[in-house]
Write a protein that holds these residues in place. Structure first.
Motif, PDB file in Angstrom:
ATOM      1  N   VAL A   1       0.834  -1.212   0.000  1.00  0.00           N
ATOM      2  CA  VAL A   1       0.000   0.000   0.000  1.00  0.00           C
ATOM      3  C   VAL A   1       0.864   1.255   0.000  1.00  0.00           C
ATOM      4  O   VAL A   1       0.566   2.229  -0.702  1.00  0.00           O
ATOM      5  N   GLU A   2       1.939   1.251   0.780  1.00  0.00           N
ATOM      6  CA  GLU A   2       2.805   2.435   0.807  1.00  0.00           C
ATOM      7  C   GLU A   2       3.483   2.643  -0.543  1.00  0.00           C
ATOM      8  O   GLU A   2       3.702   3.779  -0.966  1.00  0.00           O
ATOM      9  N   ALA A   3       3.807   1.558  -1.229  1.00  0.00           N
ATOM     10  CA  ALA A   3       4.366   1.684  -2.577  1.00  0.00           C
ATOM     11  C   ALA A   3       3.327   2.286  -3.523  1.00  0.00           C
ATOM     12  O   ALA A   3       3.651   3.156  -4.352  1.00  0.00           O
ATOM     13  N   MET A   4       2.076   1.857  -3.389  1.00  0.00           N
ATOM     14  CA  MET A   4       1.006   2.413  -4.219  1.00  0.00           C
ATOM     15  C   MET A   4       0.798   3.893  -3.928  1.00  0.00           C
ATOM     16  O   MET A   4       0.578   4.696  -4.833  1.00  0.00           O
ATOM     17  N   ALA A   5       0.853   4.230  -2.636  1.00  0.00           N
ATOM     18  CA  ALA A   5       0.651   5.629  -2.230  1.00  0.00           C
ATOM     19  C   ALA A   5       1.721   6.537  -2.816  1.00  0.00           C
ATOM     20  O   ALA A   5       1.480   7.719  -3.074  1.00  0.00           O
ATOM     21  N   SER A   6       2.912   5.983  -3.046  1.00  0.00           N
ATOM     22  CA  SER A   6       4.010   6.777  -3.611  1.00  0.00           C
ATOM     23  C   SER A   6       3.813   7.048  -5.099  1.00  0.00           C
ATOM     24  O   SER A   6       4.469   7.933  -5.662  1.00  0.00           O
ATOM     25  N   GLY A   7       2.929   6.266  -5.734  1.00  0.00           N
ATOM     26  CA  GLY A   7       2.700   6.427  -7.162  1.00  0.00           C
ATOM     27  C   GLY A   7       3.762   5.796  -8.032  1.00  0.00           C
ATOM     28  O   GLY A   7       3.736   5.944  -9.259  1.00  0.00           O
ATOM     29  N   ASP A   8       4.692   5.076  -7.424  1.00  0.00           N
ATOM     30  CA  ASP A   8       5.791   4.436  -8.154  1.00  0.00           C
ATOM     31  C   ASP A   8       5.330   3.069  -8.659  1.00  0.00           C
ATOM     32  O   ASP A   8       5.215   2.113  -7.879  1.00  0.00           O
ATOM     33  N   ALA A   9       5.066   2.978  -9.955  1.00  0.00           N
ATOM     34  CA  ALA A   9       4.509   1.753 -10.527  1.00  0.00           C
ATOM     35  C   ALA A   9       5.472   0.580 -10.415  1.00  0.00           C
ATOM     36  O   ALA A   9       5.060  -0.548 -10.116  1.00  0.00           O
ATOM     37  N   GLU A  10       6.761   0.808 -10.650  1.00  0.00           N
ATOM     38  CA  GLU A  10       7.723  -0.300 -10.596  1.00  0.00           C
ATOM     39  C   GLU A  10       7.941  -0.785  -9.163  1.00  0.00           C
ATOM     40  O   GLU A  10       8.054  -1.984  -8.917  1.00  0.00           O
ATOM     41  N   ARG A  11       8.010   0.155  -8.234  1.00  0.00           N
ATOM     42  CA  ARG A  11       8.151  -0.227  -6.825  1.00  0.00           C
ATOM     43  C   ARG A  11       6.951  -1.057  -6.376  1.00  0.00           C
ATOM     44  O   ARG A  11       7.095  -2.057  -5.674  1.00  0.00           O
ATOM     45  N   THR A  12       5.757  -0.640  -6.803  1.00  0.00           N
ATOM     46  CA  THR A  12       4.541  -1.369  -6.448  1.00  0.00           C
ATOM     47  C   THR A  12       4.535  -2.759  -7.071  1.00  0.00           C
ATOM     48  O   THR A  12       4.197  -3.753  -6.410  1.00  0.00           O
TER      49      THR A  12
END
Length: 242
Positions: A193-204
């Protein structure tokens, strides 16, 4: 006034939706373990349970067989399907790739309200995990991933993913329980969820894939199997959480 047409239409709607309602309820019984793996499904008992004829039950059972949750044995009837370790491992491998696609799509589409909703889900999952309530946690986990699928917005992706997940649910609760996943799975979801919140598609995408890889490792541990090379070398975190 002629009421025949509306009545006929209503009767058709009721008759066509009844098998679906019966299917959903039988599926729920399977997913929660009330109908355990290997158990025989008796049409007459199900019809009595749902206060209906055997027709809608038979139609519901056929659909569940097509979905991979039931199997037919000649001259014996229909049974809740048992997933082998090897098949479950293949499903996990396919799911890793799908989760990566889902993660990228969700990171690009999710709203602040969507992130808040997922964080609330994680809070509920943490309470269930701390209480050791495996069945409730499993239900919340499915709801969490349903939200991600809705956000991803792909009908074909949803159809493919849900079939795999339903089959895997016949096997995976043991990995959550015996494999120690309940203790770490919440943190993995929080990282997603925190990766999604960052908006970083690759991290997510990588967080989603790693979560499945770690789940797969826990399954291997729960079953006393040696992790395959592709799993054991996927990342340092997988060996720590296995």
């Amino acid at each position: 006034m002629d009421h025949s047409k509306p009545s006929s239409a209503l009767a058709f709607l009721q008759s066509s939706s009844l098998p679906m309602l019966v299917q959903e309820e039988i599926e729920r019984l399977i997913m929660t373990g009330e109908l355990p793996v290997g158990s025989r499904i008796n049409e007459s008992d199900m019809a009595a349970r749902f206060h209906t004829s055997r027709g809608p039950v038979r139609e519901a059972l056929r659909s569940l067989e097509e979905a991979g949750l039931l199997r037919t044995e000649k001259n014996r009837g229909m049974f809740v399907r048992e997933i082998s370790f090897e098949e479950a491992d293949e499903i996990y491998e396919l799911r890793e790739a799908l989760e990566e696609v889902i993660g990228r799509r969700v990171a690009r589409r999710i709203s602040p309200d969507g992130v808040a909703r997922l964080r609330a889900m994680i809070d509920a999952m943490r309470v269930a995990a701390q209480a050791g309530n495996l069945e409730h946690y499993a239900q919340l986990n499915l709801q969490f991933h349903d939200i991600l699928l809705d956000t991803a917005g792909s009908g074909k992706l949803t159809e493919t993913y849900q079939r795999l997940i339903k089959e895997l649910s016949l096997f995976r609760m043991r990995a959550l329980d015996d494999g120690g996943g309940l203790r770490v799975s919440v943190d993995e979801h929080s990282q997603i969820v925190e990766a999604m919140a960052s908006g970083d598609a690759e991290r997510t995408a990588q967080a989603m894939r790693q979560h499945v890889a770690d789940s797969r490792a826990r399954m291997h541990k729960a079953m006393g199997r040696t992790a395959p090379a592709d799993l054991s070398t996927s990342s340092p975190s997988s060996s720590k959480k296995a």
